[in-house]
Write an enzyme that holds these catalytic residues in place. Structure first.
Site, short mmCIF file in Angstrom:
data_model
loop_
_atom_site.label_atom_id
_atom_site.label_comp_id
_atom_site.label_asym_id
_atom_site.label_seq_id
_atom_site.Cartn_x
_atom_site.Cartn_y
_atom_site.Cartn_z
N ARG A 48 19.32 -2.27 1.35
CA ARG A 48 18.52 -1.04 1.18
C ARG A 48 19.05 -0.25 -0.02
NH1 ARG A 48 19.67 3.19 4.20
NH2 ARG A 48 19.97 1.98 6.12
N TYR A 100 -5.64 8.53 -9.31
CA TYR A 100 -5.92 7.51 -8.30
C TYR A 100 -6.11 8.21 -6.93
CZ TYR A 100 -4.74 4.09 -4.72
OH TYR A 100 -4.75 3.33 -3.60
N ASP A 172 2.06 8.52 -14.63
CA ASP A 172 1.71 7.25 -14.00
C ASP A 172 1.25 6.31 -15.12
OD1 ASP A 172 0.35 5.12 -12.78
OD2 ASP A 172 -0.20 6.31 -11.04
N LYS A 197 -0.01 -3.97 -9.90
CA LYS A 197 -1.09 -4.17 -10.87
C LYS A 197 -0.61 -5.06 -12.03
CE LYS A 197 -3.00 -1.09 -8.18
NZ LYS A 197 -3.44 -1.50 -6.87
C1 LIG Z 1 -2.96 4.38 -11.12
C2 LIG Z 1 -2.41 4.00 -9.77
N1 LIG Z 1 -1.27 4.56 -9.34
C3 LIG Z 1 -0.75 4.25 -8.13
C4 LIG Z 1 -1.38 3.37 -7.27
C5 LIG Z 1 -0.77 3.04 -5.93
O1 LIG Z 1 -0.16 1.80 -5.96
P1 LIG Z 1 -0.05 0.76 -4.72
O2 LIG Z 1 -1.44 0.31 -4.40
O3 LIG Z 1 0.83 -0.31 -5.26
O4 LIG Z 1 0.57 1.50 -3.58
C6 LIG Z 1 -2.58 2.76 -7.69
C7 LIG Z 1 -3.26 1.81 -6.80
O5 LIG Z 1 -4.39 1.42 -7.05
C8 LIG Z 1 -3.10 3.09 -8.97
O6 LIG Z 1 -4.25 2.54 -9.40
#
Ligand SMILES: Cc1ncc(COP(=O)(O)O)c(C=O)c1O
Length: 367
Positions: A48, A100, A172, A197
């Site tokens: 962890r 998101y 992000d 992604k």
């Molecule tokens: C721009 C963006 N940030 C964060 C996330 C969250 O990621 P996760 O689906 O891996 O939890 C997503 C998910 O689609 C995303 O498109």
């Protein structure tokens, strides 16, 4: 020193425990590690806190993002949740208005109840951001381009404002990846990724990252990291490491495909608007009516109707029912996220096959 992003993707991960000459990082599938003697550690005690496979991945991501440190989480939302633990009651946060949907859900339905105030606005409008800043403003959270409306924020400009006002800037970087954008080099303090992604790139593993610009932030987040325990498993760390090796070349092909598809979509009579930032593989487009949009989703064959993005396989998403279903209707409509909007994540298939698939689905939708 390795400088080129293509070389960094292939060689950025180092196994500091390598005594065998293995070319790839082994999967250290161990929850715990023995101590050589009382009070001593090999550097690894319990997975962890730290695990050699995950550590190699974290180092690779830190290098790619020009960060001080990177932490690998079990998903992007796990990374975001730990990030939000930095917020204190009465902190004011400014966030991009078109984040998101999962990030909005977390901020509005989980974080706000801890007494944190969040204002959403177009962070590309620096004057609007400056106007909203008050003494309680502690963080600005930016997604650029935004998901799904592709609004752009100039990171260098907003970071200058943040530095002047002593505000931390979080970016992000899921959509553009360090191949096209390195927020820390532009002045950001923390970079967030859904590693699920483009970094992973194969639609087979969930992962998330927080990359910090300095030791102080790293210490705070590492404490939360070991305490909360949303860490990435060794095998999943291996898979993301493997994905990263081809990140730069995938992004090249994906962008090449996406540019051609965005141009083609722009010429179709059934397509009203096309939103594309010019880099990476994310294209949003609107049809003239909801029926056409729904039919396209059902007719595509090479492109698959599925949530998520950033993989080698092209996917098409319906933001109103998927990624942004939990964003309140009024807010969604104000942003333009309606029933005619589709979001395409372009993969690495041959572009002619992708265009032929779209062409047939648009023609079928019309008939
Ligand atoms: C721009 C963006 N940030 C964060 C996330 C969250 O990621 P996760 O689906 O891996 O939890 C997503 C998910 O689609 C995303 O498109």
């Amino acid at each position: 020193m390795l400088q080129n992003i293509n070389t960094l993707c292939v060689h950025g991960a180092k196994d500091k425990n390598n005594t065998t000459g293995a070319i790839t990082i082994p999967v250290y599938q161990s929850a715990t590690f023995s101590h050589p003697c009382v009070g001593q550690s090999t550097g690894y005690d319990y997975s962890r806190l730290q695990n050699p496979t995950r550590e190699a991945l974290e180092n690779a991501v830190a290098v790619l993002e020009s960060g001080y440190d990177a932490m690998a989480f079990s998903s992007g939302m796990a990374a975001m949740t730990i990030l939000c633990e930095l917020f204190n009651p009465n902190d004011h946060i400014i966030a991009s208005q078109d984040l998101y949907g999962g990030s909005v859900r977390l901020l509005d339905n989980v974080v706000k109840k801890n007494g944190v105030l969040v204002d959403y606005l177009n962070t590309g409008d620096i004057d609007a951001v400056k106007e909203k800043i008050r003494s309680e403003t502690k963080f600005i959270f930016v997604e650029t381009p935004t998901n799904p409306m592709m609004q752009i924020t100039d990171i260098a400009k907003i970071s200058a404002v943040c530095k002047e006002k002593n505000i931390l800037l979080i970016v992000d970087n899921t959509f553009l990846t360090p191949v096209y954008q390195k927020p820390i080099e532009l002045g950001a303090d923390i970079v967030l990724h859904s590693g699920t992604k483009y970094l992973g790139g194969h639609n087979d593993t969930l992962a998330g990252f927080l990359v910090t610009a300095n030791e102080e932030l790293s210490e705070k987040l590492r404490y939360l990291y070991k305490t909360i325990g949303a860490c990435l498993a060794p095998w999943d760390s291996f898979l993301i490491l493997r994905g990263i090796k081809t990140l730069a070349i995938r992004m090249e092909r994906i962008t090449e495909n996406a540019k051609k598809i965005a141009d083609w979509l722009g010429e179709q009579s059934a397509v009203k608007t096309v939103l594309y930032s010019g880099q990476s593989g994310m294209i949003s487009f609107k049809t003239y009516d909801a029926d056409t949009a729904k039919k396209i989703l059902e007719k595509v064959k090479v492109i698959q109707y599925a949530e998520s993005l950033g993989g080698v396989e092209s996917l098409i998403t319906y933001p109103v029912l998927q990624t942004h279903a939990d964003v309140p209707l009024e807010k969604r409509l104000a942003l333009g996220i309606d029933e005619t909007l589709l979001r395409l994540s372009v993969g690495i298939e041959h572009v002619d096959d992708l265009i032929a698939d779209l062409e047939k689905s648009v023609a079928d939708a019309d008939s």
